[in-house]
Scaffold this active site. Structure first.
Site, PDB file in Angstrom:
ATOM      1  N   GLU A  58      74.444  73.780  47.795  1.00  0.00           N
ATOM      2  CA  GLU A  58      75.491  73.580  46.791  1.00  0.00           C
ATOM      3  C   GLU A  58      75.899  72.115  46.843  1.00  0.00           C
ATOM      4  OE1 GLU A  58      79.879  75.155  45.294  1.00  0.00           O
ATOM      5  OE2 GLU A  58      79.043  75.950  47.150  1.00  0.00           O
ATOM      6  N   CYS A 239      80.651  77.646  44.167  1.00  0.00           N
ATOM      7  CA  CYS A 239      81.786  77.600  43.261  1.00  0.00           C
ATOM      8  C   CYS A 239      81.523  76.788  42.007  1.00  0.00           C
ATOM      9  CB  CYS A 239      83.002  77.048  44.011  1.00  0.00           C
ATOM     10  SG  CYS A 239      83.718  78.206  45.193  1.00  0.00           S
ATOM     11  N   ASN A 371      79.104  84.391  41.019  1.00  0.00           N
ATOM     12  CA  ASN A 371      79.396  83.944  42.375  1.00  0.00           C
ATOM     13  C   ASN A 371      80.864  84.165  42.691  1.00  0.00           C
ATOM     14  OD1 ASN A 371      78.851  82.079  44.867  1.00  0.00           O
ATOM     15  ND2 ASN A 371      80.643  81.193  43.871  1.00  0.00           N
ATOM     16  N   GLU A 372      81.154  85.072  43.610  1.00  0.00           N
ATOM     17  CA  GLU A 372      82.507  85.264  44.156  1.00  0.00           C
ATOM     18  C   GLU A 372      83.563  85.560  43.097  1.00  0.00           C
ATOM     19  OE1 GLU A 372      83.781  82.306  46.916  1.00  0.00           O
ATOM     20  OE2 GLU A 372      82.000  82.470  48.158  1.00  0.00           O
TER      21      GLU A 372
END
Length: 820
Positions: A58, A239, A371-372
């Site tokens: 990331e 994120c 994602n999340e």
């Protein structure tokens, strides 16, 4: 582990401490073993996927620009902006001698590359960190886009200068090569013009990139990743995948400065790629884009695993985009990505791939959606639409869902239930927890449904960077391998961190502008990833003991996070009503309270204790160290203004460990109990929650030893029992069919050696074995100046179908034993 309790395990792992000297075999009759490992004589366990362990990249901690992406010029296209980070401008990283103006008009290089520099004089770029690293005799490829007629003199500290002549009133790319004449890590690149000229995309690359790729990767970082032999590469986040505006580039409206990561922005010639605000607080050039990610995975021999946004934000933002046309666009973008990776050169996106230099398909097999996300209903409704579209066109593609940002809680349970009912291929789990958590949860996946969705552990790490953290991770990894029929992939995270630009830690590999070094967890991951094996051999371990939990004691605290709030009527009492501490602030002061961190503005006003800033995080103050194991902590709390709610801390220890009840967290959408460990936190309990501004809430925290019950306005809100035992010894055994070896992996995460009898189930084995040990002081770290935690490999004798060894304290040992 309790004495005489056996459990099926699949490899051995032991934690070793100094000294690093290899212990000789211990005679079985000389010492009563602390532990006994018994390997099944004939049964076979789960097959281990070739992609069991991989890496997650990331762009956090300046991991791409200034990191893995080998470009040496910072802000090469003058696109930096205050939206990216406070103080950023089009001339960030540049100094001017003469006249240089950043211009955005219809003479720009292209619609996505908005800014250029009108130059009449010289500009100098400082690169990243302390400067540009130059190595004597190395070659550096320079390029610039220019418009106008002038002579450009290019100088680089420690290199012979270069002269370029530009001509004509149209944009044209000019190139040249500089050769290092001296070695420095504080170089500067200057471009001086003899006449007014427009310039853009000022670039400098070392010729020595990984695999010699143009627009390539920094060799030392890529080589450290390659040394792990990863089975997959997950990218580009994290994120940054699903945060920011979900709306795409729009030239007519000067496209949004903070868009979610959209892969089509990142392919094609680099000068046509749209830069973007990075979620982690800087600018992303997208020079390292989807093509380069696919190419890197191919160079590593790893499976590419792209993660695509699902139109529901995560990472604390918690917003869902309600726009059906936009959703259809994102679904089509996902289908187009699969075509970009796998399509023939005659297809629309296969042709783009071929034009970039790779006519052969990349062989994409797996994609992840989201994602999340912490809005399970909205996320899963979108996920199913993505999945349906992908399976309809590409039925062989594995589609990965996720379970939110935590290892437990309402979102986690909701999404797992939905994924099971849906028959999802795979579910991505993420968690960052304490070393104790990893030592307490080795059996996490033992009880998972063998017929349900498979697990991709996409992000995990123990919350610090010491060898003790790596040992805890190693013990946990033995449980991942034992459950290889359920856990198909796992990746430590994050992968990279620039020592001067850190947004998150711990991290696996650290670097500055010319050096890189692996953390203790890098060495641990490398040991596991290079010794996976292909099948688990069932085994049991017995003996030893466990570390029992301690009651929740310590100071009480108050805190806020980007919120102004007032607290009052603070009281701590024993169950019989005896008052241990009380403060209603009626005397006009808060003398009993001290700051844990000097942040925020605390004042006594109107008979309450108020924190008045709304832009400050983690403003904790504490009072009254409580040594009783049973007590009640009560107070009132009122939010006055700001983004979130309030935080009530308890069990605060001098070591920085504590618990806090977080109400109105995550932009006033979630409540949680979090356990602080040094600079990070693990979540013990989560549920949806909103705090109303101006409303006074009555809070009670009831502590009974290790059990805590929380009451909100007299109603039980939740409870937890932090009573898990810590098992410091773990093991797993796998086979390597290619070499004909058993791989016995032992972790001894305690401060004493573990004499261990190893019974190989009657197998005939060679009398010697190759042993690799990672051992050291559990408080050690690998740093730029010293890397004390390194593997030591040796040959040991005295191996047989049943033999005894002493595994050092605080160590991990891998034994590769050849079977006959």
């Amino acid at each position: 582990m309790p004495k005489n309790r056996a459990r099926l395990i699949g490899a051995v792992a032991v934690l070793v401490s100094l000294p690093l000297a290899v212990a000789p075999p211990v005679a079985a009759s000389a010492v009563e073993p602390d532990y006994t490992i018994k390997v099944s004589p004939d049964a076979t366990g789960a097959k281990i996927s070739k992609s069991m362990y991989g890496v997650f990249f990331e762009d956090i901690n300046y991991a791409a620009d200034g990191g893995l992406y080998a470009e040496l010029v910072r802000n090469r296209s003058f696109e930096f902006n205050a939206t990216d980070a406070s103080g950023f401008t089009g001339l960030t990283a540049w100094t001017v001698d003469g006249s240089a103006t950043v211009v955005n008009d219809d003479q720009r290089l292209n619609e996505r590359n908005r800014n250029y520099l009108a130059l009449n004089g010289s500009v100098t770029n400082a690169g990243y960190n302390s400067g540009i690293a130059v190595q004597k005799s190395d070659l550096y490829d320079f390029s610039v886009w220019a418009r106008g007629s002038a002579t450009l003199k290019i100088t680089l500290t420690g290199a012979a200068p270069l002269t370029i002549t530009t001509s004509g009133d149209a944009w044209r790319k000019y190139t040249g090569t500089l050769r290092g004449t001296a070695t420095t890590d504080r170089g500067r690149l200057s471009v001086a013009s003899s006449a007014p000229v427009k310039i853009d995309e000022v670039s400098l690359f070392p010729r020595d990139t990984y695999k010699g790729r143009r627009n390539g990767l920094r060799a030392d970082l890529a080589e450290k990743i390659a040394a792990l032999h990863p089975g997959f590469v997950r990218f580009p986040g994290g994120c940054l995948v699903n945060t920011g505006s979900m709306y795409p580039y729009d030239a007519a409206n000067n496209y949004p400065r903070a868009r979610s990561y959209q892969w089509k922005d990142t392919v094609g010639p680099v000068e046509t790629r749209a830069t973007n605000k990075n979620f982690w607080g800087y600018n992303a050039s997208y020079g390292l884009g989807y093509y380069e990610y696919f190419q890197f995975a191919e160079d590593l021999g790893a499976m590419p695993l792209p993660v695509l946004p699902a139109l529901v934000t995560g990472c604390g933002q918690n917003r869902a985009t309600v726009d059906e046309a936009l959703l259809r666009k994102y679904i089509q973008d996902t289908l187009d990505l699969i075509e970009f990776a796998n399509g023939p050169v005659t297809s629309t996106w296969g042709k783009v791939r071929a034009e970039m230099g790779h006519p052969k398909p990349f062989g994409l097999t797996t994609v992840a959606i989201g994602n999340e996300e912490n809005l399970p209903e909205e996320y899963f409704a979108n996920f199913v639409k993505f999945e349906d579209a992908i399976k309809a066109k590409y039925p062989s593609i594995t589609v990965v869902s996720n379970s939110g940002p935590d290892d437990q809680g309402g979102t986690f349970e909701n999404l797992w239930a939905k994924n099971k009912a849906n028959g999802s291929d795979m579910v991505d789990e993420h968690y960052y927890n304490s070393p104790a958590w990893f030592l307490q949860n080795n059996d996490r996946y033992d009880s998972y449904d063998r017929n349900g969705p498979k697990v991709f552990l996409g992000e995990y790490a123990s919350l610090d960077a010491k060898f003790a953290n790596s040992l805890a991770e190693a013990a946990y990894m033995t449980g991942l391998e034992r459950n290889a029929d359920v856990v198909k992939m796992a990746s430590y995270a994050p992968l990279l961190a620039n020592i001067d630009n850190v947004q998150w830690k711990p991290d696996m590999i650290w670097f500055d502008n010319d050096e890189s070094w692996g953390s203790t967890s890098y060495q641990m991951q490398k040991l596991f990833m290079n010794n996976v094996g292909d099948q688990v051999v069932p085994s049991t371990v017995s003996g030893g003991g466990v570390i029992t939990p301690k009651p929740v004691t310590g100071a009480i605290g108050l805190s806020t996070w980007r919120t102004a709030a007032t607290y009052d009527d603070v009281k701590v009492t024993r169950p019989d009503g005896t008052v241990l501490f009380s403060d209603d602030f009626s005397d006009g002061n808060a003398d009993g309270w001290t700051p844990v961190a000097n942040r925020g503005t605390w004042t006594v006003a109107n008979g309450g204790y108020a924190q008045t800033t709304t832009d400050t995080e983690d403003t904790m103050v504490k009072a009254a160290t409580i040594t009783d194991t049973d007590y009640d902590y009560t107070l009132t709390a009122t939010k006055q203004a700001g983004a979130e709610g309030f935080l009530v801390a308890f069990g605060i220890q001098q070591t920085g460990n504590f618990y806090w009840w977080n109400l109105g967290g995550w932009n006033n959408t979630q409540g949680a109990v979090e356990k602080g460990i040094t600079s990070a936190k693990e979540q013990l309990l989560t549920k949806p929650n909103t705090v109303t501004t101006g409303q006074t809430y009555h809070l009670k925290i009831q502590v009974r030893g290790t059990k805590v019950t929380l009451f909100l306005d007299g109603v039980e809100w939740g409870s937890f029992d932090d009573n898990a035992v810590t098992e410091p010894f773990a093991q797993v055994v796998t086979t390597d069919a290619k070499t004909g070896e058993l791989i016995v992996k032992v972790v001894n995460a305690q401060d004493k050696a573990a004499v261990t009898k190893i019974d190989l189930g009657g197998r005939k084995v060679a009398g010697s074995a190759r042993m690799t040990v990672l051992a050291g002081d559990p408080g050690e770290q690998n740093t730029r100046t010293a890397e004390p935690i390194q593997p030591v490999t040796s040959t040991i004798r005295g191996v047989s179908s049943s033999f005894t060894r002493e595994f050092p304290a605080n160590s991990v040992t891998f034994l590769r034993i050849r079977t006959r």
